[in-house]
Design a protein around this motif. Structure first.
Motif, PDB file in Angstrom:
ATOM      1  N   UNK A  48       0.824  -1.212   0.000  1.00 48.43           N
ATOM      2  CA  UNK A  48       0.000   0.000   0.000  1.00 48.43           C
ATOM      3  C   UNK A  48       0.857   1.261   0.000  1.00 48.43           C
ATOM      4  N   UNK A  49       1.931   1.262   0.797  1.00 49.63           N
ATOM      5  CA  UNK A  49       2.842   2.408   0.791  1.00 49.63           C
ATOM      6  C   UNK A  49       3.468   2.549  -0.594  1.00 49.63           C
ATOM      7  N   UNK A  50       3.864   1.418  -1.175  1.00 45.41           N
ATOM      8  CA  UNK A  50       4.436   1.435  -2.520  1.00 45.41           C
ATOM      9  C   UNK A  50       3.435   1.902  -3.557  1.00 45.41           C
ATOM     10  N   UNK A  51       2.171   1.482  -3.402  1.00 38.74           N
ATOM     11  CA  UNK A  51       1.121   1.877  -4.348  1.00 38.74           C
ATOM     12  C   UNK A  51       0.856   3.378  -4.277  1.00 38.74           C
ATOM     13  N   UNK A  52       0.782   3.914  -3.055  1.00 40.79           N
ATOM     14  CA  UNK A  52       0.566   5.351  -2.887  1.00 40.79           C
ATOM     15  C   UNK A  52       1.694   6.143  -3.539  1.00 40.79           C
TER      16      UNK A  52
END
Length: 415
Positions: A48-52
């Motif tokens: 999720x951090x990577x996606x953001x």
């Protein structure tokens, strides 16, 4: 204007640009110092951090295309303060810890405010402050100055976080501090920066000041493409640096108290040293930013490749910290000067904005997929194996970067 006054004006403008550059990415790059707290208090996974971050980079990359039209038409006095203030208000919104969908939207907006509206205009402004022989130093000192401002502001934010018990309230308060700093510096920038000097373009030239003609002429320059892909491969390596933070915590059992401090040193403190050193080496030792980058790709790949297969489980915490900081120093020195070859290939002034926007669009493109890729690898390959895969991909970027930078050096030598 006499030499003394002109010199003062040059470095005063440079200082104001550094102040803004050192603060505008504080919240968009929150993971650099607060990766673990983001997971704990915002409920975000590696993916999720990577996606953001990937959403931010995607919007930023396409924003760089539109910035071609903005960077040569609007003054830094208007655009840079506007971008800082808008980013500050977005940061205040993020401090409410909204849903993941809202977080994605906020990060998408960061791509507009930090990158489309701010970054190419900043680069153009810095480039315009010196001649071809000063580009390495100017961009090196930009990175070093950013590092100094980054480090001071980040440590204050970390201090607020620790003072409030390393809690959710502490993280929210730190974000608020970063947001207020951006808004205040945006206001200061408006009153301190001057409007850009108008570049008089010879109307007999084919471009005749037409934006599309300028863009087409810039795209036809193979040197611009080579510089852009050199930036691309440096940035691909750079994207992996943030994962040294969870790597040290998970594999080396780095204490929580040291995680945030290490993150600030790794992502911001290294700029203070690496930026000026990289710039001076590029100009004085190698006499060419392109040659410096070619050499650094080789050194970076060798050091990172050896590090990947060390017996990490039997090495001490401080050994791991020192080795990762050495790798970070090399990559930050490269990142400090990777736009400097734009001056080396002698881009005409009327094409500077377009060249910086194209270079930014291609160069920062790894941010679209690298963070998501790296995060997904770590989530699906727990433990040391996942990190080794990430480090090897970083080495792959380095090998490709050496090939492209070598072509760039040969192209410049022919000219």
């Amino acid at each position: 204007m006499d030499t003394k006054s002109a010199n003062f004006k040059k470095w005063f403008t440079f200082a104001i640009l550094v102040l803004g550059a050192g603060t505008i990415y504080k919240v968009a790059s929150l993971k650099s110092a607060f990766y673990v707290p983001m997971q704990e208090f915002m409920g975000l996974s590696h993916t999720q951090i990577g996606t953001a971050t990937g959403v931010w980079s995607t919007i930023a990359s396409f924003g760089f295309i539109f910035s071609v039209y903005i960077s040569d038409k609007f003054s830094k006095k208007i655009m840079l303060p506007l971008a800082l203030i808008l980013t500050g208000f977005l940061s205040i919104w993020l401090a409410t810890f909204p849903s993941f969908k809202v977080i994605l939207f906020i990060y998408a907006m960061f791509g507009i405010t930090c990158d489309m509206l701010y970054w190419p205009i900043l680069l153009k402004s810095v480039k315009s402050l010196g001649d071809d022989h000063e580009q390495g130093r100017l961009f090196g000192f930009l990175e070093g100055g950013r590092g100094l401002v980054d480090t001071i502001v980040a440590f204050i934010g970390l201090g607020i976080f620790a003072w409030l018990g390393s809690s959710a309230l502490g993280l929210k308060s730190s974000i608020w501090f970063f947001a207020i700093a951006m808004i205040v510096i945006g206001i200061i920038s408006y009153f301190c920066l001057e409007h850009d000097e108008k570049v008089v373009v010879d109307q007999t030239e084919k471009t005749k000041g037409d934006t599309m003609a300028v863009v087409k002429a810039t795209l036809k320059m193979p040197e611009v493409w080579l510089v852009s892909f050199t930036i691309f491969f440096v940035y691909g390596m750079y994207c992996g640096l943030v994962y040294f933070l969870p790597f040290l915590e998970e594999i080396y059992a780095l204490p929580v108290a040291l995680v945030g401090a290490y993150g600030i040193i790794n992502q911001y403190g290294l700029k203070i040293l690496s930026g000026p050193v990289g710039g001076v080496l590029a100009d004085k030792k190698f006499k060419s930013p392109s040659k410096f980058l070619r050499f650094s790709f080789v050194v970076g790949v060798i050091v990172l490749g050896l590090f990947t297969f060390l017996p990490h489980k039997v090495l001490g915490i401080y050994t791991g910290m020192i080795l990762t900081l050495v790798i970070g120093t090399i990559i930050f020195a490269m990142r400090a000067v990777f736009f400097a070859p734009m001056g080396e290939i002698k881009i005409p002034n009327e094409m500077s904005g377009a060249a910086m926007s194209i270079g930014s669009f291609i160069g920062y493109a790894p941010g679209i997929f690298a963070y998501t890729l790296y995060g997904n690898i770590l989530d699906n390959n727990p433990g040391l194996k996942g990190y080794q895969i990430v480090f090897l991909i970083m080495c792959g970027f380095g090998v490709a970067g050496f090939i492209v930078s070598n072509l760039l050096v040969k192209k410049i030598q022919k000219k």
